[in-house]
Design a protein around this motif. Structure first.
Motif, mmCIF file in Angstrom:
data_model
loop_
_atom_site.group_PDB
_atom_site.id
_atom_site.type_symbol
_atom_site.label_atom_id
_atom_site.label_comp_id
_atom_site.label_asym_id
_atom_site.label_seq_id
_atom_site.Cartn_x
_atom_site.Cartn_y
_atom_site.Cartn_z
ATOM 1 N N GLN A 273 0.835 -1.195 0.000
ATOM 2 C CA GLN A 273 0.000 0.000 0.000
ATOM 3 C C GLN A 273 0.873 1.250 0.000
ATOM 4 O OE1 GLN A 273 -2.313 -0.239 3.589
ATOM 5 N NE2 GLN A 273 -4.040 -1.213 2.553
ATOM 6 N N ARG A 274 0.343 2.297 -0.634
ATOM 7 C CA ARG A 274 0.969 3.616 -0.563
ATOM 8 C C ARG A 274 -0.140 4.580 -0.156
ATOM 9 N NH1 ARG A 274 4.087 4.649 -5.371
ATOM 10 N NH2 ARG A 274 2.114 4.596 -6.459
ATOM 11 N N CYS A 275 0.153 5.442 0.784
ATOM 12 C CA CYS A 275 -0.818 6.446 1.204
ATOM 13 C C CYS A 275 -1.097 7.377 0.032
ATOM 14 C CB CYS A 275 -0.296 7.235 2.403
ATOM 15 S SG CYS A 275 -1.433 8.544 2.925
ATOM 16 N N ALA A 276 -2.363 7.537 -0.317
ATOM 17 C CA ALA A 276 -2.739 8.398 -1.439
ATOM 18 C C ALA A 276 -2.595 9.869 -1.096
ATOM 19 C CB ALA A 276 -4.172 8.087 -1.871
ATOM 20 N N LYS A 277 -2.456 10.187 0.187
ATOM 21 C CA LYS A 277 -2.324 11.595 0.588
ATOM 22 C C LYS A 277 -0.861 12.029 0.706
ATOM 23 C CE LYS A 277 -3.782 14.909 4.066
ATOM 24 N NZ LYS A 277 -4.436 15.092 5.364
ATOM 25 N N CYS A 278 -0.046 11.261 1.471
ATOM 26 C CA CYS A 278 1.348 11.690 1.708
ATOM 27 C C CYS A 278 2.386 10.866 0.952
ATOM 28 C CB CYS A 278 1.664 11.683 3.207
ATOM 29 S SG CYS A 278 1.860 10.039 3.936
ATOM 30 N N GLY A 279 1.984 9.725 0.362
ATOM 31 C CA GLY A 279 2.897 8.915 -0.439
ATOM 32 C C GLY A 279 3.708 7.893 0.330
ATOM 33 N N ARG A 280 3.533 7.791 1.649
ATOM 34 C CA ARG A 280 4.298 6.817 2.441
ATOM 35 C C ARG A 280 3.896 5.397 2.073
ATOM 36 N NH1 ARG A 280 4.107 4.144 7.930
ATOM 37 N NH2 ARG A 280 6.296 3.937 8.462
ATOM 38 N N TRP B 90 3.715 -0.986 4.969
ATOM 39 C CA TRP B 90 3.848 -2.427 5.159
ATOM 40 C C TRP B 90 4.220 -2.662 6.605
ATOM 41 C CZ3 TRP B 90 2.234 -6.571 2.847
ATOM 42 C CH2 TRP B 90 2.677 -7.799 3.323
ATOM 43 N N PRO B 91 3.459 -3.479 7.302
ATOM 44 C CA PRO B 91 2.320 -4.226 6.784
ATOM 45 C C PRO B 91 1.150 -3.308 6.436
ATOM 46 C CG PRO B 91 2.528 -4.564 9.150
ATOM 47 C CD PRO B 91 3.705 -3.750 8.721
ATOM 48 N N ALA B 92 0.272 -3.847 5.604
ATOM 49 C CA ALA B 92 -0.877 -3.084 5.150
ATOM 50 C C ALA B 92 -1.757 -2.708 6.351
ATOM 51 C CB ALA B 92 -1.689 -3.913 4.158
ATOM 52 N N SER B 93 -2.391 -1.549 6.251
ATOM 53 C CA SER B 93 -3.301 -1.112 7.313
ATOM 54 C C SER B 93 -4.352 -0.185 6.740
ATOM 55 C CB SER B 93 -2.532 -0.423 8.440
ATOM 56 O OG SER B 93 -1.996 0.798 7.986
ATOM 57 N N TRP B 94 -5.345 0.081 7.493
ATOM 58 C CA TRP B 94 -6.447 0.925 7.019
ATOM 59 C C TRP B 94 -6.145 2.403 7.219
ATOM 60 C CZ3 TRP B 94 -9.111 4.084 10.430
ATOM 61 C CH2 TRP B 94 -8.859 3.853 11.778
ATOM 62 N N LEU B 95 -5.033 2.724 7.926
ATOM 63 C CA LEU B 95 -4.729 4.092 8.284
ATOM 64 C C LEU B 95 -3.241 4.363 8.119
ATOM 65 C CD1 LEU B 95 -6.129 6.582 9.689
ATOM 66 C CD2 LEU B 95 -5.314 5.619 11.840
ATOM 67 N N CYS B 96 -2.889 5.480 7.504
ATOM 68 C CA CYS B 96 -1.483 5.851 7.360
ATOM 69 C C CYS B 96 -0.923 6.274 8.718
ATOM 70 C CB CYS B 96 -1.340 6.996 6.361
ATOM 71 S SG CYS B 96 0.367 7.588 6.189
ATOM 72 N N GLU C 264 -6.974 7.589 5.478
ATOM 73 C CA GLU C 264 -7.448 6.245 5.161
ATOM 74 C C GLU C 264 -7.298 5.936 3.672
ATOM 75 O OE1 GLU C 264 -11.340 5.373 6.709
ATOM 76 O OE2 GLU C 264 -10.939 6.545 8.523
ATOM 77 N N ALA C 265 -6.958 6.928 2.867
ATOM 78 C CA ALA C 265 -6.847 6.752 1.416
ATOM 79 C C ALA C 265 -5.564 5.995 1.076
ATOM 80 C CB ALA C 265 -6.862 8.104 0.718
#
Length: 138
Positions: free
Chosen positions: A29-36, A39-45, A51-52
């Motif tokens: 996963q990559r945060c759609a807001k900040c780009g981080r 891993w591991p995957a989560s629902w929140l950056c 949550e994006a």
């Protein structure tokens, strides 16, 4: 067909990762807001609390951070697999995966060396594993 160690526990957060592994695509996963990268995957950056999320591909090579050669089975049913190598592999962006190194006995491994992604397909899932870079895939 690759003989399974243990089937992964697939959750809503990790489902995309395992589905992409079936397609031989290593993604996180990559945060759609900040780009981080997450891993591991989560629902929140963990950085910006967004949550994006979107999917980001990882390269096919990484750096061996750490490893252990398992000469005694962790569980009795792993006796036939010993020795086997458990490794932590680093990727750009701060992602570190725990996986297995295959096609090597562990004696020639050194932390910091490059490793290459190879895929092992089983009936229930596809596993991303690694081999020393420059070695032939089995």
């Amino acid at each position: 067909m690759y003989a399974e160690f243990y089937s992964p526990r697939v959750t809503e957060d990790t489902r995309g990762f395992w589905n992409n592994c079936r397609k031989h695509a290593l993604t996180v996963q990559r945060c759609a807001k900040c780009g981080r990268l997450r891993w591991p995957a989560s629902w929140l950056c963990p950085d910006c609390l967004s949550e994006a999320a979107e999917t980001a591909a990882l390269p096919e090579e990484g750096t061996l951070y750490s490893f252990v050669v398992m000469r005694r089975p962790f569980r009795p049913e792993l006796e036939a697999r010993t020795p086997y190598v458990v490794a932590e592999v680093d990727f750009e962006g701060g992602v570190r995966l725990v996986s297995n190194l295959v096609d090597c006995d562990g004696g020639e491994l050194k932390c910091g060396q490059r490793v290459r992604l190879v895929w092992r397909d089983s009936e229930s899932y596809t596993s991303p594993v690694f081999t020393p870079a420059g070695e032939k895939e089995a």
